[in-house]
Design a protein around this motif. Structure first.
Motif, short mmCIF file in Angstrom:
data_model
loop_
_atom_site.label_atom_id
_atom_site.label_comp_id
_atom_site.label_asym_id
_atom_site.label_seq_id
_atom_site.Cartn_x
_atom_site.Cartn_y
_atom_site.Cartn_z
N UNK A 21 7.41 103.35 -108.56
CA UNK A 21 8.80 103.75 -108.76
C UNK A 21 9.52 103.60 -107.42
N UNK A 22 10.59 102.82 -107.41
CA UNK A 22 11.34 102.59 -106.17
C UNK A 22 12.77 103.08 -106.34
N UNK A 23 13.39 103.43 -105.23
CA UNK A 23 14.77 103.89 -105.23
C UNK A 23 15.70 102.75 -104.84
N UNK A 24 16.99 103.00 -104.88
CA UNK A 24 17.97 101.94 -104.65
C UNK A 24 17.92 101.39 -103.23
N UNK A 25 17.52 102.20 -102.24
CA UNK A 25 17.45 101.69 -100.88
C UNK A 25 16.34 100.65 -100.73
N UNK A 26 15.27 100.78 -101.49
CA UNK A 26 14.20 99.77 -101.48
C UNK A 26 14.68 98.50 -102.19
#
Length: 63
Positions: A21-26
């Motif tokens: 699971x990655x966030x928008x900054x990644x």
């Protein structure tokens, strides 16, 4: 005994794909931005948006 259901057997012959699971900054710094990541970044740009991340198809691994 009426009403009891048998548990479903899960086949271990085929490994299941897992995604990080990655966030928008990644997603922003990703070299191969996918459609799901681009859509998530656009959603997170809105004021007051709260997100928990999206499954990244580029980080797939099998367990």
């Amino acid at each position: 005994m009426a009403g009891k259901k048998a548990k479903k057997q899960v086949s271990s012959a085929k490994p299941q794909a897992q995604y990080k699971i990655v966030t928008s900054d990644v997603c922003e710094v990703c070299k191969k931005q996918c459609a799901r990541g681009i859509q998530y970044m656009a959603l997170m740009e809105r004021p007051g948006a709260v997100g928990g991340g999206v499954p990244c198809i580029l980080t797939r691994y099998f367990k």
